[in-house]
Design a protein around this motif. Structure first.
Motif, PDB file in Angstrom:
ATOM      1  N   THR A   1       0.845  -1.189   0.000  1.00 51.66           N
ATOM      2  CA  THR A   1       0.000   0.000   0.000  1.00 51.66           C
ATOM      3  C   THR A   1       0.886   1.246   0.000  1.00 51.66           C
ATOM      4  OG1 THR A   1      -0.074   0.143   2.413  1.00 51.66           O
ATOM      5  CG2 THR A   1      -1.768  -1.210   1.330  1.00 51.66           C
ATOM      6  N   LEU A   2       0.296   2.374  -0.331  1.00 50.15           N
ATOM      7  CA  LEU A   2       1.038   3.635  -0.264  1.00 50.15           C
ATOM      8  C   LEU A   2       1.496   3.912   1.161  1.00 50.15           C
ATOM      9  CD1 LEU A   2      -1.059   5.983  -2.604  1.00 50.15           C
ATOM     10  CD2 LEU A   2       1.249   5.105  -3.024  1.00 50.15           C
ATOM     11  N   GLU A   3       0.666   3.519   2.133  1.00 47.72           N
ATOM     12  CA  GLU A   3       1.028   3.740   3.544  1.00 47.72           C
ATOM     13  C   GLU A   3       2.302   2.977   3.909  1.00 47.72           C
ATOM     14  OE1 GLU A   3      -3.324   4.538   3.067  1.00 47.72           O
ATOM     15  OE2 GLU A   3      -1.979   2.919   2.456  1.00 47.72           O
ATOM     16  N   VAL A   4       2.439   1.760   3.409  1.00 46.51           N
ATOM     17  CA  VAL A   4       3.638   0.967   3.691  1.00 46.51           C
ATOM     18  C   VAL A   4       4.862   1.610   3.051  1.00 46.51           C
ATOM     19  CG1 VAL A   4       4.798  -1.229   3.198  1.00 46.51           C
ATOM     20  CG2 VAL A   4       2.453  -1.222   4.069  1.00 46.51           C
ATOM     21  N   HIS A   5       4.725   2.099   1.827  1.00 45.71           N
ATOM     22  CA  HIS A   5       5.844   2.796   1.174  1.00 45.71           C
ATOM     23  C   HIS A   5       6.247   4.027   1.996  1.00 45.71           C
ATOM     24  CE1 HIS A   5       6.322   0.527  -2.522  1.00 45.71           C
ATOM     25  NE2 HIS A   5       5.014   0.530  -2.701  1.00 45.71           N
ATOM     26  N   GLN A   6       5.261   4.798   2.430  1.00 41.20           N
ATOM     27  CA  GLN A   6       5.543   6.005   3.216  1.00 41.20           C
ATOM     28  C   GLN A   6       6.265   5.652   4.510  1.00 41.20           C
ATOM     29  OE1 GLN A   6       4.590   9.516   2.529  1.00 41.20           O
ATOM     30  NE2 GLN A   6       6.215   9.581   4.059  1.00 41.20           N
TER      31      GLN A   6
END
Length: 243
Positions: free
Chosen positions: A211-216
């Motif tokens: 997810t984008l959250e994991v990348h962030q």
């Protein structure tokens, strides 16, 4: 000349895990343009981003360089910067060999070195720009934090990580919508239901998306001061992280 992608166009008795072999090399430009929404827009913007963050006397890395499309775009962005060198890394020898042929077809004063090796084993040094173009998603999940940390550690202050990935939405209902839109994109580009189904079966064990959250969270954990999504189309996103 690029061949048309028909790898999954006929029923296969068994479906092996997807790999970047000679068969894929021959059709890769057609495959990625017909499969990844926004791919051409990402490539077209890379020179602009490289120009903004490249530093004199530094290295630029294209990790998972495949046939060298991003490498060529990076080279355009640093042609006016003194003493830069681009290092392209890929673990598939057929990709490296074809990338060299592509690079040889374009004259430039910016030197490029292509190396066949595992990017997780690549030592990043004196880097002002690092590109991971649809590459991290093929790295084992338990090694991804280490890869991003390694990049950060070898990057100069003010350097930029440019990473594009297929993503997964944290809301399962919205994730299904994005997947459907992606499949419609592939249908509009001439892929049959059989091709879509067989390609999905081949790739599901080798490509695990975050997810984008994991990348962030991964950027923050590594130490990057700033990060943002600068492009997204359906379930594909391009991100920028700055040291």
């Amino acid at each position: 000349m690029t061949q048309h992608d028909t790898i999954f166009s006929k029923p296969l008795p068994s479906i092996s895990d997807f790999c970047f072999d000679q068969q894929v090399v021959e059709v890769f430009p057609d495959m990625i343009n017909r499969s990844v929404p926004g791919y051409s827009s990402i490539l077209q913007t890379l020179p602009q981003l490289v120009t903004q963050y490249v530093q004199p006397n530094s290295h630029l890395y294209d990790l998972g360089c495949s046939l060298g499309a991003a490498t060529l775009a990076m080279r355009k962005g640093c042609e006016q910067t003194k003493n830069c060198k681009i290092i392209g890394i890929d673990n598939a020898q057929p990709m490296i060999e074809r990338a060299q042929l592509h690079l040889d077809g374009y004259r430039s004063d910016v030197p490029v070195e292509l190396i066949c090796q595992d990017l997780a084993a690549t030592k990043i040094e004196n880097a002002s720009v690092v590109v991971l173009n649809f590459t991290l998603q093929f790295i084992p999940e338990n090694k991804r934090d280490e890869v991003i940390q390694n990049i950060y550690n070898g990057m100069n202050k003010g350097g930029a990580l440019l990473i594009a990935e297929k993503i997964r939405h944290s809301d399962s209902q919205m994730n299904d919508v994005l997947i459907d839109l992606h499949h419609d994109f592939k249908r509009a580009n001439g892929y049959s239901e059989l091709e879509i189904s067989q390609k999905r079966a081949a790739i599901e064990n080798v490509m695990k998306v975050d997810t984008l959250e994991v990348h962030q969270q991964r950027f923050n954990k590594a130490g990057f001061r700033h990060s943002a999504v600068w492009f997204q189309c359906f379930n594909f996103a391009a991100m920028l992280a700055v040291k």
